[in-house]
Motif scaffolding. Structure first.
Motif, short mmCIF file in Angstrom:
data_model
loop_
_atom_site.label_atom_id
_atom_site.label_comp_id
_atom_site.label_asym_id
_atom_site.label_seq_id
_atom_site.Cartn_x
_atom_site.Cartn_y
_atom_site.Cartn_z
N PHE A 87 1.05 -1.10 0.10
CA PHE A 87 -0.01 -0.08 0.07
C PHE A 87 0.74 1.23 0.07
N VAL A 88 2.07 1.06 0.35
CA VAL A 88 3.16 2.36 0.45
C VAL A 88 3.52 2.76 -1.21
N HIS A 89 4.02 1.63 -1.66
CA HIS A 89 4.55 1.87 -3.18
C HIS A 89 3.45 2.11 -4.20
N THR A 90 2.46 1.77 -3.84
CA THR A 90 1.11 2.00 -4.78
C THR A 90 0.50 3.20 -4.30
N HIS A 91 0.59 3.90 -3.39
CA HIS A 91 -0.13 5.06 -3.14
C HIS A 91 0.84 6.47 -3.66
N ALA A 92 0.44 7.11 -4.19
CA ALA A 92 1.14 8.37 -4.91
C ALA A 92 2.22 9.03 -3.80
N LEU A 93 1.38 9.55 -2.87
CA LEU A 93 2.04 10.56 -1.97
C LEU A 93 2.86 9.63 -1.13
N LEU A 94 2.49 8.68 -0.59
CA LEU A 94 3.40 7.68 0.32
C LEU A 94 4.64 7.28 -0.73
N ASP A 95 4.45 6.98 -1.91
CA ASP A 95 5.77 6.69 -2.58
C ASP A 95 6.73 7.49 -2.83
N GLN A 96 6.20 8.85 -2.96
CA GLN A 96 6.85 10.02 -3.25
C GLN A 96 7.54 10.37 -1.82
N PHE A 97 7.02 10.27 -0.71
CA PHE A 97 7.56 10.62 0.50
C PHE A 97 8.70 9.63 0.81
N PHE A 98 8.51 8.25 0.81
CA PHE A 98 9.25 7.29 1.07
C PHE A 98 10.56 6.91 0.03
N ARG A 99 10.25 7.57 -1.07
CA ARG A 99 11.50 7.62 -2.05
C ARG A 99 12.51 8.40 -1.65
N ASN A 100 12.34 9.38 -0.79
CA ASN A 100 13.20 10.54 -0.47
C ASN A 100 14.10 10.02 0.77
N ALA A 101 15.34 9.81 0.73
CA ALA A 101 16.16 9.37 1.63
C ALA A 101 16.10 10.33 2.99
N MET A 102 16.09 11.63 2.58
CA MET A 102 15.90 12.60 3.71
C MET A 102 14.45 12.42 4.63
N ASN A 103 13.54 12.27 3.94
CA ASN A 103 12.12 12.13 4.46
C ASN A 103 12.28 11.02 5.39
N CYS A 104 12.77 9.87 5.19
CA CYS A 104 12.84 8.63 5.70
C CYS A 104 13.60 8.70 7.12
N THR A 105 14.86 9.32 6.81
CA THR A 105 15.73 9.53 7.84
C THR A 105 15.15 10.64 9.00
N LEU A 106 14.63 11.78 8.61
CA LEU A 106 13.83 12.70 9.53
C LEU A 106 12.80 12.03 10.12
N LEU A 107 11.93 11.15 9.32
CA LEU A 107 10.92 10.36 10.19
C LEU A 107 11.53 9.65 11.35
#
Length: 237
Positions: A87-107
């Motif tokens: 459900f993460v990589h098929t959802h547009a917003l979640l896919d865009q968010f978790f593709r970014n290393a900085m976003n994942c690191t900050l989370l």
């Protein structure tokens, strides 16, 4: 070492010519995770200090999980684990968010920092002198006013020494960001070491930058403690 500093100092401090790197990225990770973690921790600390188990229980579980597992594992789960879910990589917003290393690191950093700060603040809330609470109640303060004007200001001030240590530990934890390909100070040092094989110099510069940041943090928190905790000192007659 002088030649190394002259050639690579922009990478260590702010940019490699195309992207922000080094000190700027490390400070951004630290400040963003601390600010976001603080904002989340204050209301969670109130809930954690509650005598109602249905309110404090979920917060306890959250802090138990994030304080009981390594930050490195949490970072890997945010950076690669969550993206593997359908459900993460098929959802547009979640896919865009978790593709970014900085976003994942900050989370990952924010959730970890929030867990530790929540327990620190909750402990300070529980240690609030009952006389202060009784005095506020005698003035007819509502529960909201009691927390915003008496309990929280007092608790956050008394939590400063412990919280300052947590901020420094969070700075040290930012060194894990390089595993998610985030170009922090340590990532730059590794790249410089790979390019020059000057291991001692490459990592020595990184160590000096971290030590300088810690010195500034300690100085800043000591000034805050001197100013905000003055009421705890014995008063002269």
């Amino acid at each position: 070492m002088i030649d190394l500093i002259h050639q690579y100092w922009p990478n260590y401090l702010y940019s490699d010519g195309f992207n922000y790197t080094g000190l700027v990225v490390t400070l951004w990770l630290l400040v963003a995770s601390i600010v976001a973690g603080f904002c989340l921790a204050v209301p969670l600390a109130i809930a954690r200090a509650s005598r109602n188990r249905y309110i404090s229980g979920p917060v306890w579980f959250y802090t138990y999980v994030f304080r009981g597992t390594p930050l490195y594992v949490q970072l890997l789960l945010c950076y690669t684990g969550l993206y593997s879910l359908h459900f993460v990589h098929t959802h547009a917003l979640l896919d865009q968010f978790f593709r970014n290393a900085m976003n994942c690191t900050l989370l990952a950093f924010t959730l970890n920092e929030c867990a530790y700060a929540t327990e620190i603040f909750a402990g300070s809330i529980r240690e609030t002198a009952y006389g202060e609470i009784e005095a506020a109640q005698a003035y007819g303060m509502s529960k909201y006013t009691l927390y915003t004007r008496v309990i929280l200001p007092s608790a956050l001030r008394r939590a400063l020494p412990s919280y300052s240590n947590e901020v420094i530990l969070m700075l040290h934890a930012t060194t894990l960001a390089f595993t998610a390909t985030v170009p922090d100070i340590l990532k730059v040092a590794r790249d410089v070491n790979s390019a020059t094989y000057a291991t001692f110099q490459a990592y020595g510069i990184a160590a000096g930058l971290y030590a300088a940041i810690v010195f500034v943090l300690i100085w800043g928190f000591r000034r805050m403690e001197t100013r905000l905790l003055a009421f705890l000192k014995p008063q002269g007659h």
